[in-house]
Design an enzyme around this catalytic site. Sequence first.
Site, PDB file in Angstrom:
ATOM      1  N   GLN A 294       1.977  -5.985  -3.284  1.00 20.01           N
ATOM      2  CA  GLN A 294       2.428  -6.115  -1.891  1.00 20.01           C
ATOM      3  C   GLN A 294       3.717  -5.288  -1.701  1.00 20.01           C
ATOM      4  O   GLN A 294       3.855  -4.266  -2.357  1.00 20.01           O
ATOM      5  CB  GLN A 294       2.640  -7.584  -1.498  1.00 20.01           C
ATOM      6  CG  GLN A 294       1.343  -8.379  -1.353  1.00 20.01           C
ATOM      7  CD  GLN A 294       0.726  -8.839  -2.653  1.00 20.01           C
ATOM      8  OE1 GLN A 294       1.372  -9.503  -3.446  1.00 20.01           O
ATOM      9  NE2 GLN A 294      -0.522  -8.490  -2.894  1.00 20.01           N
TER      10      GLN A 294
ATOM     11  N   GLY B  73      -4.641  -4.197  -3.796  1.00 22.93           N
ATOM     12  CA  GLY B  73      -5.634  -3.168  -4.103  1.00 22.93           C
ATOM     13  C   GLY B  73      -4.850  -1.931  -4.478  1.00 22.93           C
ATOM     14  O   GLY B  73      -4.189  -1.347  -3.632  1.00 22.93           O
ATOM     15  N   HIS B  74      -4.855  -1.585  -5.758  1.00 20.56           N
ATOM     16  CA  HIS B  74      -4.045  -0.464  -6.241  1.00 20.56           C
ATOM     17  C   HIS B  74      -4.971   0.677  -6.663  1.00 20.56           C
ATOM     18  O   HIS B  74      -5.835   0.491  -7.517  1.00 20.56           O
ATOM     19  CB  HIS B  74      -3.157  -0.907  -7.402  1.00 20.56           C
ATOM     20  CG  HIS B  74      -2.145  -1.949  -7.000  1.00 20.56           C
ATOM     21  ND1 HIS B  74      -1.258  -2.502  -7.878  1.00 20.56           N
ATOM     22  CD2 HIS B  74      -1.871  -2.506  -5.795  1.00 20.56           C
ATOM     23  CE1 HIS B  74      -0.482  -3.370  -7.230  1.00 20.56           C
ATOM     24  NE2 HIS B  74      -0.850  -3.395  -5.963  1.00 20.56           N
TER      25      HIS B  74
ATOM     26  N   ASP C 263       0.806  -1.229   0.000  1.00 15.28           N
ATOM     27  CA  ASP C 263       0.000   0.000   0.000  1.00 15.28           C
ATOM     28  C   ASP C 263       0.835   1.272   0.000  1.00 15.28           C
ATOM     29  O   ASP C 263       0.442   2.293   0.566  1.00 15.28           O
ATOM     30  CB  ASP C 263      -0.964   0.013   1.209  1.00 15.28           C
ATOM     31  CG  ASP C 263      -1.889  -1.178   1.207  1.00 15.28           C
ATOM     32  OD1 ASP C 263      -2.267  -1.621   0.117  1.00 15.28           O
ATOM     33  OD2 ASP C 263      -2.236  -1.670   2.300  1.00 15.28           O
TER      34      ASP C 263
ATOM     35  N   LYS D 258       1.779   2.190  -5.089  1.00  9.62           N
ATOM     36  CA  LYS D 258       2.309   1.628  -6.344  1.00  9.62           C
ATOM     37  C   LYS D 258       1.379   1.934  -7.516  1.00  9.62           C
ATOM     38  O   LYS D 258       1.828   2.293  -8.598  1.00  9.62           O
ATOM     39  CB  LYS D 258       2.490   0.102  -6.215  1.00  9.62           C
ATOM     40  CG  LYS D 258       3.487  -0.291  -5.132  1.00  9.62           C
ATOM     41  CD  LYS D 258       3.533  -1.801  -4.948  1.00  9.62           C
ATOM     42  CE  LYS D 258       2.281  -2.383  -4.360  1.00  9.62           C
ATOM     43  NZ  LYS D 258       1.996  -2.014  -2.959  1.00  9.62           N
TER      44      LYS D 258
HETATM   45  P1  GDP Z   1      -0.829   0.389  -3.550  1.00 14.02           P
HETATM   46  O1  GDP Z   1      -1.436  -0.883  -3.081  1.00 14.02           O
HETATM   47  O2  GDP Z   1       0.641   0.449  -3.302  1.00 14.02           O
HETATM   48  O3  GDP Z   1      -1.176   0.722  -4.972  1.00 14.02           O
HETATM   49  O4  GDP Z   1      -1.456   1.541  -2.638  1.00 14.02           O
HETATM   50  P2  GDP Z   1      -3.020   1.701  -2.228  1.00 14.02           P
HETATM   51  O5  GDP Z   1      -3.768   2.185  -3.410  1.00 14.02           O
HETATM   52  O6  GDP Z   1      -3.500   0.481  -1.543  1.00 14.02           O
HETATM   53  O7  GDP Z   1      -2.900   2.805  -1.094  1.00 14.02           O
HETATM   54  C1  GDP Z   1      -2.385   4.077  -1.325  1.00 14.02           C
HETATM   55  C2  GDP Z   1      -3.462   5.109  -1.003  1.00 14.02           C
HETATM   56  O8  GDP Z   1      -2.862   6.380  -0.907  1.00 14.02           O
HETATM   57  C3  GDP Z   1      -4.514   5.253  -2.086  1.00 14.02           C
HETATM   58  O9  GDP Z   1      -5.735   5.609  -1.484  1.00 14.02           O
HETATM   59  C4  GDP Z   1      -3.972   6.390  -2.946  1.00 14.02           C
HETATM   60  O10 GDP Z   1      -5.005   7.091  -3.645  1.00 14.02           O
HETATM   61  C5  GDP Z   1      -3.362   7.265  -1.901  1.00 14.02           C
HETATM   62  N1  GDP Z   1      -2.201   8.067  -2.326  1.00 14.02           N
HETATM   63  C6  GDP Z   1      -1.197   7.709  -3.183  1.00 14.02           C
HETATM   64  N2  GDP Z   1      -0.262   8.672  -3.235  1.00 14.02           N
HETATM   65  C7  GDP Z   1      -0.675   9.672  -2.403  1.00 14.02           C
HETATM   66  C8  GDP Z   1      -0.108  10.911  -1.992  1.00 14.02           C
HETATM   67  O11 GDP Z   1       0.972  11.310  -2.402  1.00 14.02           O
HETATM   68  N3  GDP Z   1      -0.822  11.643  -1.078  1.00 14.02           N
HETATM   69  C9  GDP Z   1      -2.024  11.226  -0.586  1.00 14.02           C
HETATM   70  N4  GDP Z   1      -2.635  12.007   0.289  1.00 14.02           N
HETATM   71  N5  GDP Z   1      -2.567  10.056  -0.937  1.00 14.02           N
HETATM   72  C10 GDP Z   1      -1.915   9.275  -1.832  1.00 14.02           C
HETATM   73  P1  IMO Z   2      -0.942  -4.123  -2.235  1.00 18.16           P
HETATM   74  O1  IMO Z   2      -0.500  -4.673  -3.572  1.00 18.16           O
HETATM   75  C1  IMO Z   2      -0.881  -4.594   2.092  1.00 18.16           C
HETATM   76  C2  IMO Z   2      -0.935  -8.709   3.641  1.00 18.16           C
HETATM   77  C3  IMO Z   2      -2.174  -9.147   4.388  1.00 18.16           C
HETATM   78  C4  IMO Z   2      -1.545 -10.129   5.366  1.00 18.16           C
HETATM   79  C5  IMO Z   2      -0.477 -10.803   4.527  1.00 18.16           C
HETATM   80  C6  IMO Z   2      -0.881 -12.129   3.898  1.00 18.16           C
HETATM   81  O2  IMO Z   2      -2.248  -3.421  -2.293  1.00 18.16           O
HETATM   82  O3  IMO Z   2       0.141  -3.352  -1.610  1.00 18.16           O
HETATM   83  P2  IMO Z   2      -2.454 -12.783   1.852  1.00 18.16           P
HETATM   84  O4  IMO Z   2      -3.919 -12.533   1.614  1.00 18.16           O
HETATM   85  O5  IMO Z   2      -1.589 -12.237   0.779  1.00 18.16           O
HETATM   86  O6  IMO Z   2      -2.168 -14.218   2.135  1.00 18.16           O
HETATM   87  O7  IMO Z   2      -2.120 -11.989   3.218  1.00 18.16           O
HETATM   88  O8  IMO Z   2      -0.148  -9.879   3.496  1.00 18.16           O
HETATM   89  N1  IMO Z   2      -1.181  -8.178   2.282  1.00 18.16           N
HETATM   90  C7  IMO Z   2      -1.121  -6.874   1.957  1.00 18.16           C
HETATM   91  N2  IMO Z   2      -0.907  -5.782   2.739  1.00 18.16           N
HETATM   92  N3  IMO Z   2      -1.024  -4.461   0.760  1.00 18.16           N
HETATM   93  C8  IMO Z   2      -1.212  -5.545  -0.037  1.00 18.16           C
HETATM   94  O9  IMO Z   2      -1.233  -5.459  -1.374  1.00 18.16           O
HETATM   95  C9  IMO Z   2      -1.300  -6.816   0.561  1.00 18.16           C
HETATM   96  N4  IMO Z   2      -1.491  -8.076   0.096  1.00 18.16           N
HETATM   97  C10 IMO Z   2      -1.393  -8.885   1.144  1.00 18.16           C
HETATM   98  O10 IMO Z   2      -2.787  -8.062   5.053  1.00 18.16           O
HETATM   99  O11 IMO Z   2      -0.902  -9.430   6.397  1.00 18.16           O
HETATM  100 MG    MG Z   3      -2.938  -1.558  -1.802  1.00 20.83          MG
END
Ligand code: GDP
Ligand code: IMO
Ligand code: MG
Length: 430
Positions: free
Chosen positions: A224, A40-41, A13, A16
């Site tokens: 991840q 979840g991206h 998270d 990415k």
């Molecule tokens: P990922 O799994 O690495 O793609 O990240 P996620 O989408 O799960 O979580 C990142 C969250 O931060 C999302 O809600 C993005 O919209 C938000 N986000 C990304 N970059 C920024 C930033 O520079 N500032 C803020 N405030 N939010 C951001």
């Molecule tokens: P993105 O791509 C954050 C964590 C789960 C748990 C562990 C194992 O959005 O960054 P799993 O279901 O993969 O067997 O769970 O890994 N986990 C993540 N945490 N971002 C993710 O993906 C994750 N995918 C798995 O919360 O701790």
């Molecule tokens: Mg994510």
Amino acid sequence: MANIVIVGTQWGDEGKGKIVDLLAEYADIVVRFQGGNNAGHTMVVDGEEFISHLVPSGILQGKTCVIGNGMVVDPEVLISEIDYLIEKGIDVSPERLKISEKAHLIMPYHKKLDAAKEEASRKQRIGTTGRGIGPCYEDKASRRGIRFIGLLDAGGFAEKVRTAAEEKNFFLTQFYSSDAVSADEIISSYGGYRDRLAPYVTDISVFIDRGVREGRQVLFEGAQGTHLDIDHGTYPYVTSSNTVSGNACCGTGMGPKQITDVTGIAKAYTTRVGQGPFPTELFDETGEQIQKKGAEFGATTGRRRRCGWIDTVILRNAVRLNSLTGFAITKLDVLGGLEEIKICTAYKYQGKPISEFPADLNVLSRCEPVYESLPGWREDISNIRRFEDLPENTKNFLKRIEALTETPVDIVSVGPGRNETIVMKNPFAG
Ligand code: GDP
Ligand code: IMO
Ligand code: MG
């Protein structure tokens, strides 16, 4: 010509999706190489939010997206994601999306087993996303998995499902006191998925190689984060795949010589969802403030993310494990308004300093972070688009991360939107 890998450097998270969406403008092909819909991206374009779990985040830029052989795919989720994107007016035709014939299928019994295992091991649960990821990779490693190529052969598929259901139902009912699955129901529903997804299935190694030979640029999208890697992460509190950049090769069928740069995504602080050690975790008001301002809730499960200060011990670990050529630091705007910002520079274990990330969780969970304190900034930086225009204290924070990790910060993100970004060096620009 450049082929870039993007990986998370912390526990997932990191943002990415946003950075992949941003850099996909310069790529022709965007490939995911591991994981499944545990990811979840999030992408925000012109104020509209898109969350992708399986389809690579290059789809909004109209690029050809590829689901690599290293992924585990829940076909029901993939179809609903394709439909969601089509509804939003995005082209997700088989021209735009390719699925590796070697990618493994997540089956209903994998999801049931994921839930049952977590339930049975309450004390030592991992806190998985419950999407069947671990059990699917278990079947892959034990050579009992079913791949897309196996789905396309209707007769063979039915036989594989019946054999698997017999074994899984024994475990589900006898060991976990859970419900059995129906092989007939699976065969019927997966028959529908076959009809829908067959046009997308192909040999992606050949497809990518052809593209590279014709001068196309490839962006590999990691899911991840480095510290959730099955080998190098905080085992057993990890996911079930290799999340580091080396797996971009195994998970797609490309050789390592094709990769030119590796960008590591790091939040300006640290978060983690699920169980497992987290040395810089905050349990105070500052942690709560970051969690609220950063809206730190999981994009997949909606769980509250644990928050803490940035940790350069794990960032240095990520530099080495991934051969990082640069960082993208995200969510820097979230730290605005804090009097003081801390950076973890090392750990202390039994009174002695440690500068490398320990593999033994008994050690790691007893490590105390050693902090360096920097003055914060009051200004709202979300409208800034040039490094020079950032407040001095913000620049100093970034420079300190560069110095402590011996790695340049190439990109800074100051908001969720595609344009809320400062690009000092575009890895596709060579
Ligand atoms: P990922 O799994 O690495 O793609 O990240 P996620 O989408 O799960 O979580 C990142 C969250 O931060 C999302 O809600 C993005 O919209 C938000 N986000 C990304 N970059 C920024 C930033 O520079 N500032 C803020 N405030 N939010 C951001
Ligand atoms: P993105 O791509 C954050 C964590 C789960 C748990 C562990 C194992 O959005 O960054 P799993 O279901 O993969 O067997 O769970 O890994 N986990 C993540 N945490 N971002 C993710 O993906 C994750 N995918 C798995 O919360 O701790
Ligand atoms: Mg994510």
